[in-house]
Design a protein around this motif. Structure first.
Motif, PDB file in Angstrom:
ATOM      1  N   UNK A  68       0.282  -1.233   0.233  1.00 56.28           N
ATOM      2  CA  UNK A  68       0.160   0.203  -0.074  1.00 56.28           C
ATOM      3  C   UNK A  68       1.505   1.804   0.170  1.00 56.28           C
ATOM      4  N   UNK A  69       1.980   1.394   0.889  1.00 55.49           N
ATOM      5  CA  UNK A  69       2.444   2.510   0.463  1.00 55.49           C
ATOM      6  C   UNK A  69       3.392   2.199  -0.519  1.00 55.49           C
ATOM      7  N   UNK A  70       3.296   1.939  -1.698  1.00 56.40           N
ATOM      8  CA  UNK A  70       3.799   2.229  -3.454  1.00 56.40           C
ATOM      9  C   UNK A  70       2.650   2.231  -4.518  1.00 56.40           C
ATOM     10  N   UNK A  71       2.513   3.681  -4.693  1.00 56.62           N
ATOM     11  CA  UNK A  71       1.633   3.964  -5.580  1.00 56.62           C
ATOM     12  C   UNK A  71       1.757   3.922  -6.955  1.00 56.62           C
ATOM     13  N   UNK A  72       1.088   3.083  -7.202  1.00 58.54           N
ATOM     14  CA  UNK A  72       0.396   2.696  -8.917  1.00 58.54           C
ATOM     15  C   UNK A  72      -0.525   2.857  -9.394  1.00 58.54           C
ATOM     16  N   UNK A  76       3.458   3.415 -17.122  1.00 51.32           N
ATOM     17  CA  UNK A  76       3.982   3.431 -16.916  1.00 51.32           C
ATOM     18  C   UNK A  76       5.332   3.515 -15.957  1.00 51.32           C
ATOM     19  N   UNK A  77       4.370   3.624 -14.636  1.00 50.66           N
ATOM     20  CA  UNK A  77       5.205   3.465 -13.346  1.00 50.66           C
ATOM     21  C   UNK A  77       4.851   2.047 -13.260  1.00 50.66           C
ATOM     22  N   UNK A  78       4.482   1.811 -13.259  1.00 48.22           N
ATOM     23  CA  UNK A  78       4.576   0.685 -12.757  1.00 48.22           C
ATOM     24  C   UNK A  78       5.976  -0.812 -13.967  1.00 48.22           C
ATOM     25  N   UNK A  79       5.645  -0.504 -15.082  1.00 47.24           N
ATOM     26  CA  UNK A  79       6.740  -0.792 -15.847  1.00 47.24           C
ATOM     27  C   UNK A  79       7.945  -0.215 -15.727  1.00 47.24           C
ATOM     28  N   UNK A  80       8.219   0.858 -15.468  1.00 46.97           N
ATOM     29  CA  UNK A  80       9.300   1.418 -14.785  1.00 46.97           C
ATOM     30  C   UNK A  80       9.541   0.210 -14.005  1.00 46.97           C
ATOM     31  N   UNK A  81       8.632   0.012 -12.436  1.00 45.12           N
ATOM     32  CA  UNK A  81       8.633  -0.297 -11.336  1.00 45.12           C
ATOM     33  C   UNK A  81       9.667  -2.242 -11.658  1.00 45.12           C
ATOM     34  N   UNK A  82       8.746  -2.566 -12.389  1.00 50.26           N
ATOM     35  CA  UNK A  82       9.523  -4.128 -13.378  1.00 50.26           C
ATOM     36  C   UNK A  82      10.357  -3.921 -13.724  1.00 50.26           C
ATOM     37  N   UNK A  83      10.754  -3.125 -14.669  1.00 52.29           N
ATOM     38  CA  UNK A  83      12.696  -2.599 -14.810  1.00 52.29           C
ATOM     39  C   UNK A  83      13.064  -2.623 -13.946  1.00 52.29           C
ATOM     40  N   UNK A  84      13.195  -1.625 -12.781  1.00 48.10           N
ATOM     41  CA  UNK A  84      14.222  -2.100 -11.668  1.00 48.10           C
ATOM     42  C   UNK A  84      14.052  -3.006 -11.173  1.00 48.10           C
ATOM     43  N   UNK A 117      -5.147   6.113 -15.916  1.00 45.49           N
ATOM     44  CA  UNK A 117      -4.473   5.356 -17.486  1.00 45.49           C
ATOM     45  C   UNK A 117      -5.816   6.570 -18.170  1.00 45.49           C
ATOM     46  N   UNK A 118      -5.966   6.703 -19.096  1.00 51.11           N
ATOM     47  CA  UNK A 118      -6.640   7.347 -20.377  1.00 51.11           C
ATOM     48  C   UNK A 118      -7.340   6.486 -20.971  1.00 51.11           C
ATOM     49  N   UNK A 119      -6.225   5.111 -20.802  1.00 53.29           N
ATOM     50  CA  UNK A 119      -6.975   4.047 -21.543  1.00 53.29           C
ATOM     51  C   UNK A 119      -5.617   2.990 -21.371  1.00 53.29           C
ATOM     52  N   UNK A 120      -6.081   1.597 -21.700  1.00 49.92           N
ATOM     53  CA  UNK A 120      -5.574   0.966 -21.294  1.00 49.92           C
ATOM     54  C   UNK A 120      -3.826   0.923 -22.553  1.00 49.92           C
ATOM     55  N   UNK A 131      12.670   0.379 -21.880  1.00 54.86           N
ATOM     56  CA  UNK A 131      11.015  -0.172 -23.098  1.00 54.86           C
ATOM     57  C   UNK A 131      10.254   0.878 -23.785  1.00 54.86           C
ATOM     58  N   UNK A 132       9.714  -0.046 -24.394  1.00 59.89           N
ATOM     59  CA  UNK A 132       8.895   0.893 -25.486  1.00 59.89           C
ATOM     60  C   UNK A 132       6.865   0.430 -25.031  1.00 59.89           C
ATOM     61  N   UNK A 133       6.553   1.469 -26.046  1.00 56.85           N
ATOM     62  CA  UNK A 133       5.160   1.317 -26.015  1.00 56.85           C
ATOM     63  C   UNK A 133       4.622   1.574 -27.290  1.00 56.85           C
TER      64      UNK A 133
END
Length: 240
Positions: A68-72, A76-84, A117-120, A131-133
């Motif tokens: 709960x202390x991490x706010x996704x 892109x924030x979640x993808x950055x975190x997985x990259x980390x 997110x405005x969209x998926x 990463x790339x989108x």
């Protein structure tokens, strides 16, 4: 090898992954899609590469995603975190793997929609953590054995395709790969995400579930070839 396919169309996301793992002469089955949902946050991860890297990176990510202390609130924030987490595993294991003659080679497809997110969204993540989108111009990405399944996707799929059409085309792409590569096979795991639903639908399909569709596809493909005119070949095939 493996086959993981992610598709983004206007109406949602499709994820398809085989479950076959081959090591020498041994074949096993293992899930390659992980689903992560928390409130109005819903995403999937698919990976191709060393299983030990995958399991460790996904475990680290899942622990953070549920904290709960991490706010996704955006993908892109979640993808950055997985990259980390990938880079974290690289720091821990890359040297030892190299000394054993193995490569740090995990690729990932990440898709979903988080609350702001405005969209998926759909992303392809590299072993280095960058990463790339995946966007409208080329609405799919494949990791693993990509050569056999791309042609039908390139010819038939576009961003305006329906979610049903995307899933059907994606399955035929998998089937084309399965019949040509002995390291890709059933069962397959499927995740479907209808736009703005914030809920992933999961399914596992055995060969018996889709055998008729595969046979129909093979028959229609052969009939289509038979129906193509042959007069254009006369000029060089009738030469004496």
């Amino acid at each position: 090898m493996t086959y993981c396919l992610g598709i983004k169309v206007r109406s949602g996301l499709v994820a398809i992954a085989d479950t076959r793992i081959t090591s020498g002469t041994e074949t096993a089955t293992a899930k390659k899609i992980s689903i992560h949902e928390n409130g109005r946050n819903s995403l999937f991860l698919m990976t191709s590469g060393l299983r030990s890297i995958r399991d460790k990176a996904v475990t680290y990510f899942e622990e953070l995603f549920e904290d709960e202390s991490f706010k996704f609130d955006k993908m892109y924030k979640a993808v950055n975190m997985f990259g980390e987490q990938l880079r974290r595993v690289a720091q821990e294991d890359k040297r030892a793997l190299a000394e054993s003659g193995m490569f740090f080679n995990l690729y990932a497809i990440v898709g979903g929609q988080l609350e702001n997110d405005k969209e998926h969204m759909l992303y392809l993540l590299y072993p280095e953590g960058n990463w790339i989108e995946v966007g409208e111009g080329s609405p799919f990405t494949i990791i693993g054995n990509s050569g056999y399944g791309k042609p039908i996707l390139n010819r038939a799929l576009n961003y305006e395709s329906s979610l049903r059409f995307a899933f059907k085309t994606g399955f035929l792409s998998f089937d084309s790969t399965r019949v040509s590569a002995n390291d890709v096979g059933y069962p397959i795991d499927v995740a479907l995400y209808p736009r703005d639903s914030y809920k992933l639908q999961q399914h596992r399909l055995e060969e018996k579930d889709t055998a008729q569709i595969g046979q129909m596809w093979a028959s229609k493909l052969k009939n289509s070839i038979d129906e193509i005119p042959e007069t254009w070949m006369d000029a060089f095939l009738n030469k004496e």
